[in-house]
Scaffold this motif. Structure first.
Motif, PDB file in Angstrom:
ATOM      1  N   GLN A 132       0.851  -1.090   0.154  1.00 28.80           N
ATOM      2  CA  GLN A 132      -0.431   0.250   0.090  1.00 28.80           C
ATOM      3  C   GLN A 132       0.825   1.038  -0.048  1.00 28.80           C
ATOM      4  N   GLU A 133       2.250   0.977   1.255  1.00 29.41           N
ATOM      5  CA  GLU A 133       3.078   1.835   0.862  1.00 29.41           C
ATOM      6  C   GLU A 133       3.220   2.908  -0.903  1.00 29.41           C
ATOM      7  N   ARG A 134       3.808   1.253  -1.588  1.00 30.30           N
ATOM      8  CA  ARG A 134       4.164   1.702  -2.840  1.00 30.30           C
ATOM      9  C   ARG A 134       3.186   1.974  -4.335  1.00 30.30           C
ATOM     10  N   ALA A 135       1.934   1.480  -3.811  1.00 29.75           N
ATOM     11  CA  ALA A 135       0.326   2.712  -4.282  1.00 29.75           C
ATOM     12  C   ALA A 135       0.128   3.149  -3.990  1.00 29.75           C
ATOM     13  N   SER A 136       0.599   3.923  -2.674  1.00 34.80           N
ATOM     14  CA  SER A 136       0.317   5.557  -2.078  1.00 34.80           C
ATOM     15  C   SER A 136       1.630   6.329  -3.189  1.00 34.80           C
ATOM     16  N   ASP A 137       3.054   5.552  -3.247  1.00 36.79           N
ATOM     17  CA  ASP A 137       3.838   6.093  -4.204  1.00 36.79           C
ATOM     18  C   ASP A 137       3.209   6.651  -5.442  1.00 36.79           C
ATOM     19  N   ASP A 138       2.654   5.495  -6.224  1.00 33.43           N
ATOM     20  CA  ASP A 138       2.971   5.765  -7.804  1.00 33.43           C
ATOM     21  C   ASP A 138       1.838   6.357  -7.777  1.00 33.43           C
ATOM     22  N   ARG A 139       1.011   6.127  -6.983  1.00 36.60           N
ATOM     23  CA  ARG A 139      -0.308   7.145  -7.585  1.00 36.60           C
ATOM     24  C   ARG A 139       0.077   8.693  -7.459  1.00 36.60           C
ATOM     25  N   LEU A 140       0.773   9.277  -6.570  1.00 37.42           N
ATOM     26  CA  LEU A 140       0.823  10.718  -6.154  1.00 37.42           C
ATOM     27  C   LEU A 140       1.912  10.370  -7.288  1.00 37.42           C
ATOM     28  N   GLU A 141       2.766   9.845  -7.460  1.00 39.09           N
ATOM     29  CA  GLU A 141       4.266  10.187  -8.833  1.00 39.09           C
ATOM     30  C   GLU A 141       3.483  10.638  -9.969  1.00 39.09           C
TER      31      GLU A 141
END
Length: 216
Positions: A132-141
């Protein structure tokens, strides 16, 4: 002859039943905490036997991890949709910060605090937290990259900019259980200030940007 007709029980498909279990567990996790997600508790919520829950989730650990993933994904989709056809990147970023501020965001902040603490001892949950941390990073990126391509943002490293913003938001969210009435405005605005600096925006740009017109 009796005129009453016995109602037939509607048997749910395995997919529908599993989704119902997970959605219920996610709601409990978000409002009461992951410790309250047990096979017995979810069975009580759905008025079924615990054995039905364990049929889909043999261990509570798996259900807890799934509940966290569903709750956090739902919040991410609400805060920062993957599809953004109704406004500019700057508008969606401004909307993201507006929704991430104040008491309305406290439940998801508490969930993340809760999950990160419990993940020290629960490997299955630890993996979901990382996902989920990666998903948040990916979405904002992705949003930042779109803004760079459209000339709204200026940064050579959208990934780093996204992580900087999220680290500040996490830090502010870590105080969801404490009294913040005396918090200085400069501290409250730290995430926005960080974003404006990282993305080459003038101070106050995101605060003054109107939100996108998102249909209800």
């Amino acid at each position: 002859m009796s005129s009453s007709v016995e109602r037939k029980r509607v048997r749910k498909t395995p997919e529908a039943r599993r989704a119902e279990i997970v959605e219920t567990a996610a709601r409990v996790a978000l409002t009461e905490g992951l410790e309250c997600v047990t096979l017995r508790r979810i069975a009580e919520e759905l008025a079924v036997r615990p054995g039905l829950i364990s049929h889909y989730f043999p261990s509570a650990e798996e259900l807890v991890a799934e509940a966290f993933a569903v709750a956090s994904t739902g919040e991410l989709d609400s805060l920062l949709p993957a599809e953004r056809p109704h406004g500019t990147p700057a508008q969606y970023l401004a909307r993201y910060f507006a929704l991430s501020a104040g008491e309305a965001y406290d439940d998801i902040s508490r969930l993340w605090i809760n999950a990160r603490h419990l993940s020290r001892y629960r490997p299955v949950l630890r993996d979901r937290v990382a996902e989920q941390e990666r998903a948040s990073d990916d979405r904002l990126e992705g949003l930042i990259r779109e803004g760079v391509e459209r000339g709204e943002f200026r940064t050579d490293d959208p990934r780093t900019a996204a992580i900087q913003i999220l680290v500040v938001l996490d830090g502010l969210g870590a105080h969801a259980n404490t009294d913040r009435t005396d918090r200085p405005e400069a501290v409250t605005r730290m995430a926005v200030t960080t974003a404006e600096r990282a993305l080459g925006l003038a101070a106050g740009t995101l605060t003054g940007t109107p939100p996108p017109t998102v249909p209800d």
